[in-house]
Design a protein around this motif. Structure first.
Motif, short mmCIF file in Angstrom:
data_model
loop_
_atom_site.label_atom_id
_atom_site.label_comp_id
_atom_site.label_asym_id
_atom_site.label_seq_id
_atom_site.Cartn_x
_atom_site.Cartn_y
_atom_site.Cartn_z
N PHE A 66 -33.18 -51.76 21.11
CA PHE A 66 -32.61 -50.90 22.14
C PHE A 66 -33.53 -50.85 23.35
CE2 PHE A 66 -31.13 -46.47 23.44
CZ PHE A 66 -29.90 -46.94 23.91
N GLY A 67 -34.83 -50.70 23.10
CA GLY A 67 -35.80 -50.69 24.18
C GLY A 67 -35.90 -52.04 24.87
N ALA A 68 -35.85 -53.12 24.09
CA ALA A 68 -35.94 -54.46 24.67
C ALA A 68 -34.74 -54.77 25.56
CB ALA A 68 -36.04 -55.50 23.54
N VAL A 69 -33.55 -54.37 25.10
CA VAL A 69 -32.33 -54.58 25.90
C VAL A 69 -32.41 -53.80 27.21
CG1 VAL A 69 -29.85 -54.14 26.01
CG2 VAL A 69 -30.86 -55.14 23.95
N ALA A 70 -32.89 -52.55 27.12
CA ALA A 70 -33.03 -51.73 28.33
C ALA A 70 -33.99 -52.38 29.31
CB ALA A 70 -33.51 -50.33 27.95
N LEU A 71 -35.07 -52.95 28.79
CA LEU A 71 -36.06 -53.60 29.66
C LEU A 71 -35.48 -54.84 30.33
CD1 LEU A 71 -38.96 -53.86 30.70
CD2 LEU A 71 -39.51 -55.12 28.60
N VAL A 72 -34.83 -55.70 29.54
CA VAL A 72 -34.27 -56.94 30.09
C VAL A 72 -33.14 -56.65 31.07
CG1 VAL A 72 -33.04 -59.07 29.50
CG2 VAL A 72 -34.94 -58.29 28.07
N TYR A 73 -32.25 -55.74 30.68
CA TYR A 73 -31.13 -55.40 31.56
C TYR A 73 -31.62 -54.75 32.84
CZ TYR A 73 -26.68 -53.46 33.16
OH TYR A 73 -25.58 -53.15 33.91
N GLY A 74 -32.61 -53.87 32.73
CA GLY A 74 -33.16 -53.22 33.91
C GLY A 74 -33.82 -54.21 34.84
N ALA A 75 -34.52 -55.18 34.27
CA ALA A 75 -35.16 -56.21 35.10
C ALA A 75 -34.11 -57.08 35.77
CB ALA A 75 -36.09 -57.06 34.23
N TYR A 76 -33.05 -57.41 35.03
CA TYR A 76 -31.98 -58.26 35.59
C TYR A 76 -31.27 -57.55 36.74
CZ TYR A 76 -27.50 -60.69 35.86
OH TYR A 76 -26.39 -61.35 36.31
N LYS A 77 -31.04 -56.26 36.60
CA LYS A 77 -30.35 -55.49 37.63
C LYS A 77 -31.31 -54.93 38.68
CE LYS A 77 -26.05 -55.62 36.23
NZ LYS A 77 -24.94 -56.12 37.08
N ARG A 78 -32.59 -55.23 38.52
CA ARG A 78 -33.62 -54.71 39.42
C ARG A 78 -33.57 -53.19 39.50
NH1 ARG A 78 -33.58 -59.01 44.53
NH2 ARG A 78 -33.99 -60.86 43.25
N ASN A 79 -33.41 -52.60 38.34
CA ASN A 79 -33.34 -51.14 38.22
C ASN A 79 -34.72 -50.64 37.77
OD1 ASN A 79 -32.91 -48.47 37.40
ND2 ASN A 79 -30.80 -48.87 36.83
N ALA A 80 -35.50 -50.18 38.74
CA ALA A 80 -36.87 -49.77 38.46
C ALA A 80 -36.92 -48.60 37.48
CB ALA A 80 -37.58 -49.37 39.75
N ARG A 81 -35.92 -47.74 37.52
CA ARG A 81 -35.90 -46.59 36.64
C ARG A 81 -35.72 -47.01 35.17
NH1 ARG A 81 -32.02 -42.27 39.86
NH2 ARG A 81 -33.13 -42.35 41.85
N LEU A 82 -34.78 -47.91 34.95
CA LEU A 82 -34.52 -48.35 33.58
C LEU A 82 -35.68 -49.15 33.04
CD1 LEU A 82 -32.39 -48.15 31.41
CD2 LEU A 82 -31.32 -50.22 32.29
N VAL A 83 -36.28 -49.99 33.87
CA VAL A 83 -37.45 -50.75 33.44
C VAL A 83 -38.59 -49.81 33.07
CG1 VAL A 83 -39.26 -52.33 34.21
CG2 VAL A 83 -36.87 -52.82 34.74
N THR A 84 -38.83 -48.82 33.91
CA THR A 84 -39.89 -47.85 33.64
C THR A 84 -39.62 -47.07 32.37
OG1 THR A 84 -40.32 -47.60 36.01
CG2 THR A 84 -41.16 -45.88 34.56
N ALA A 85 -38.36 -46.65 32.18
CA ALA A 85 -38.00 -45.90 30.98
C ALA A 85 -38.21 -46.75 29.72
CB ALA A 85 -36.54 -45.45 31.06
N ALA A 86 -37.86 -48.03 29.80
CA ALA A 86 -38.06 -48.93 28.66
C ALA A 86 -39.55 -49.09 28.36
CB ALA A 86 -37.42 -50.29 28.94
N LEU A 87 -40.36 -49.21 29.40
CA LEU A 87 -41.81 -49.31 29.21
C LEU A 87 -42.37 -48.03 28.61
CD1 LEU A 87 -42.84 -51.16 32.49
CD2 LEU A 87 -42.67 -52.11 30.19
N LEU A 88 -41.82 -46.89 29.01
CA LEU A 88 -42.27 -45.61 28.45
C LEU A 88 -41.96 -45.53 26.97
CD1 LEU A 88 -41.26 -43.06 31.25
CD2 LEU A 88 -43.56 -43.86 30.66
N MET A 89 -40.85 -46.13 26.56
CA MET A 89 -40.54 -46.17 25.13
C MET A 89 -41.66 -46.88 24.37
SD MET A 89 -36.45 -47.04 25.34
CE MET A 89 -36.22 -47.13 23.56
N GLY A 90 -42.12 -47.99 24.94
CA GLY A 90 -43.22 -48.71 24.32
C GLY A 90 -44.52 -47.94 24.36
N VAL A 91 -44.75 -47.22 25.45
CA VAL A 91 -45.98 -46.43 25.58
C VAL A 91 -46.05 -45.36 24.50
CG1 VAL A 91 -47.12 -44.69 27.01
CG2 VAL A 91 -46.33 -46.82 28.04
N GLY A 92 -44.93 -44.67 24.27
CA GLY A 92 -44.92 -43.62 23.25
C GLY A 92 -45.28 -44.15 21.88
N ALA A 93 -44.66 -45.26 21.49
CA ALA A 93 -44.95 -45.86 20.19
C ALA A 93 -46.37 -46.39 20.12
CB ALA A 93 -43.95 -46.98 19.90
#
Length: 242
Positions: free
Chosen positions: A91-118
């Motif tokens: 789920f986090g990986a899809v959010a990261l890839v999709y966010g990067a593809y759409k150039r959505n800085a918010r979604l990319v950041t949120a996906a990275l935060l998921m990784g930071v928490g873990a």
């Protein structure tokens, strides 16, 4: 033609704005600081003598065989310990890839935060002297347990069991809050609620197996949210453009 062009440019501008990072208001961090401190006090009180942990774990321990019957249960291991974790990570990986593809800085950041928490929970867990229930003397093992913040006994065992690493895979979903708070706050808080439910459910599956105490999972959720709030605050302060 000019009107159509203006509308097109305005539409693009609005679309770009929705994808940029934004700063959360100061009161948000004030509320979170208060809530996190309050939860830390409550969790510390619950962990003071491990009474609650032992009471909950006792339901899943068989004193006659000195073992946890579900420790090697293949279905529980497959659904909770493996499949649920892999789905959360995907789920986090899809959010990261999709966010990067759409150039959505918010979604990319949120996906990275998921990784930071873990990651934060994983680092804390790797340095912990607290052993898992199935390693403790009380549950057929050889390690000695000790309450949170107490002196570490000589025979603390293999350790590396606090906070709950597996639960953090569910709690990390809370990071998606930061992608949607401005335009869709209800959805943002739904992701927080979903992360809490997933983290507690996945963590409790580990309690049933004897892999963690219940308080380990509570603290995992605390550290995941704390790290996400702090890291987002730092990132948005540096890169957000209003």
């Amino acid at each position: 033609m000019a009107l159509t062009s203006s509308r097109s440019e305005l539409s693009k501008l609005q679309t770009n704005k929705t994808k940029r990072l934004y700063r959360l208001p100061s009161r948000f961090y004030g509320y979170q600081l208060f809530i996190l401190i309050a939860l830390a006090v409550v969790f510390t009180w619950l962990s003071r003598n491990e009474a609650l942990d032992r009471w909950i774990t006792g339901f899943w321990y068989d004193a006659a065989t000195q073992s946890f019957p579900l420790q090697k249960d293949h279905l529980l291991d497959l659904l909770n310990h493996r499949l649920a974790k892999y789905i959360a990570i995907a789920f986090g990986a899809v959010a990261l890839v999709y966010g990067a593809y759409k150039r959505n800085a918010r979604l990319v950041t949120a996906a990275l935060l998921m990784g930071v928490g873990a990651l934060v929970v994983g680092l804390l867990k790797s340095m912990s002297h607290h052993s898992c229930p199935w390693d403790l003397v009380e549950y057929g093992g050889k390690a000695v347990s000790y309450p949170l913040f107490s002196a570490i006994p000589a025979d603390s065992g293999p350790g590396r069991c606090f906070p709950g690493g597996h639960a953090s895979s569910g709690f990390m979903v809370m990071g998606l809050f930061f992608a949607f708070w401005r335009e869709r706050p209800r959805l943002a808080w739904c992701f927080v609620a979903l992360g809490v439910v997933l983290g507690l459910a996945m963590g409790f599956g580990q309690v049933m197996r004897g892999a963690h105490f219940f308080s380990h999972n509570l603290w995992a959720g605390w550290w995941v949210w704390f790290s996400q709030v702090v890291v987002y605050g730092l990132i948005s302060t540096r890169f957000a453009k209003e």
